[in-house]
Design an enzyme around this catalytic site. Structure first.
Site, short mmCIF file in Angstrom:
data_model
loop_
_atom_site.label_atom_id
_atom_site.label_comp_id
_atom_site.label_asym_id
_atom_site.label_seq_id
_atom_site.Cartn_x
_atom_site.Cartn_y
_atom_site.Cartn_z
N CYS A 75 0.82 -1.23 -0.15
CA CYS A 75 -0.15 0.08 -0.05
C CYS A 75 0.58 1.40 0.13
O CYS A 75 0.18 2.44 0.07
CB CYS A 75 -1.00 -0.01 1.25
SG CYS A 75 -0.08 -0.04 3.02
N GLN A 76 2.22 1.02 -0.21
CA GLN A 76 2.99 2.34 -0.14
C GLN A 76 2.72 3.42 -0.84
O GLN A 76 2.82 4.67 -0.50
CB GLN A 76 4.41 1.95 0.00
CG GLN A 76 5.30 1.27 1.12
CD GLN A 76 4.82 -0.40 1.11
OE1 GLN A 76 3.87 -0.78 0.16
NE2 GLN A 76 5.74 -1.05 1.55
#
Length: 329
Positions: A75-76
């Site tokens: 999800c970065q």
């Protein structure tokens, strides 16, 4: 239910679904350190796999004939931390996840990510792939503190079922949510010996001191001590600063609802990152339980069908499907 975990990390999602009664057949990831921890805690098959290689991943998965695929693509690129750019590359793994699911076609899938993914083009592309494959989708941002986790962590879940209507799971999610946010004191009882602790803020415009009589803020992948020059914040509890404790690595893992028996390996930095990146175990268990209740309800003799607009647009739970004690009819 036969389950495959993609982007398994150190195993928060797998353990939660396992606790909800699912059979985890195999797990896939490409992070060596997380896979080492996963292997210490689970006995099923584990693959180091580049999940952007969809063809070989699908070939590996198909032999297990899974009924459900679960996973949390990295999800970065969507996160509120730092600069966001969904085209950095990791965002493409959301599309890979959708393509893998659409090809394997399990009865259900669960995808977890940060809440901000809702505003991204990648999610729209993934949803189009899954809709074309015949999945009805339920999308919901869950507050973990209402799902058995003493942490105000908000995570997006997209749950799909073949040949269903969109929003099919909403009443079951809403019925399952707690009416009270779970605090650290609620969860730990007398197992912790402090009342106030420090969690390093992203900037000093945010508070850094918290009480155990509230849910923890989101456990992140870093764990820094309180600096000597910490300026304080108007939102901090008014306490003697010397009584404020740091959160240990173990307590952080417990706030993520990993059990004491769960083994973490690696250096401190590795452990902190894995703990912060993990899906809280009880949050995953909550989702697994909701799906099982949906299945049980649909198998009952007195099934009452309801239309999407009875609850989906107005966000109202059709309580006629529950008895006066909140049990499924």
């Amino acid at each position: 239910m036969r389950t495959i975990d993609l982007f398994c990390g150190c195993g928060g999602m797998s353990l939660g679904f396992q606790k909800a009664g699912y059979e985890i057949l195999a797990a896939f990831d490409n992070w060596d350190k997380a896979l080492e921890v996963y292997g210490k805690n689970f006995s099923h098959d584990i693959y180091k796999q580049d999940l952007s290689d969809e063809l070989s991943t699908v070939e590996l998965i198909l032999k297990y004939k899974p009924q459900i695929i679960i996973g949390g693509p990295p999800c970065q690129d969507f996160s509120s931390a730092g600069k966001r750019n969904e085209d950095n590359g990791r965002g493409d793994l959301t599309i890979n996840f959708a393509n893998i699911v659409a090809t394997v076609r399990p009865e259900f899938f669960v995808m977890e990510n940060v809440a901000r993914i809702q505003k991204t083009r990648k999610l729209s592309e993934a949803k189009a792939i899954l809709k074309d494959a015949g999945y009805g989708l339920t999308e919901y941002v869950l507050d973990a503190s209402l799902c058995g986790v003493p942490q105000s962590r908000k995570r997006f879940f997209m749950i799909g079922k073949l040949n269903e209507s969109d929003g099919f799971l909403l009443p079951f999610i809403q019925q399952g949510l707690s009416h009270k946010h779970l605090t650290l004191r609620d969860y730990f009882g007398d197992c912790i010996d402090f009342e106030y602790y420090y969690r390093h803020p992203r900037s000093y415009a945010r508070r850094g001191i918290f009480s155990i009589d509230e849910p923890s803020p989101t456990i992140r992948g870093v764990n820094r001590p309180m600096p000597k020059g910490y300026p304080g914040h108007p939102g901090d509890p008014k306490v003697d600063i010397s009584s404020v404790k740091p959160l240990s690595t173990e307590i952080r893992s417990r706030i993520q609802t990993f059990p004491k028996s769960f083994t973490f390996t690696g250096n401190k930095t590795d452990k902190e990152q894995m703990i912060g990146n993990a899906v809280p175990v009880n949050l995953a268990r909550f989702v697994g339980d909701v799906i099982r209740k949906y299945i049980a309800y649909n198998k009952s003799d007195n099934f009452i069908p309801f239309q999407k607009n009875e609850y989906y647009y107005e966000d109202v739970v059709p309580l006629m499907i529950f008895d006066e004690k909140g049990r499924y009819r």
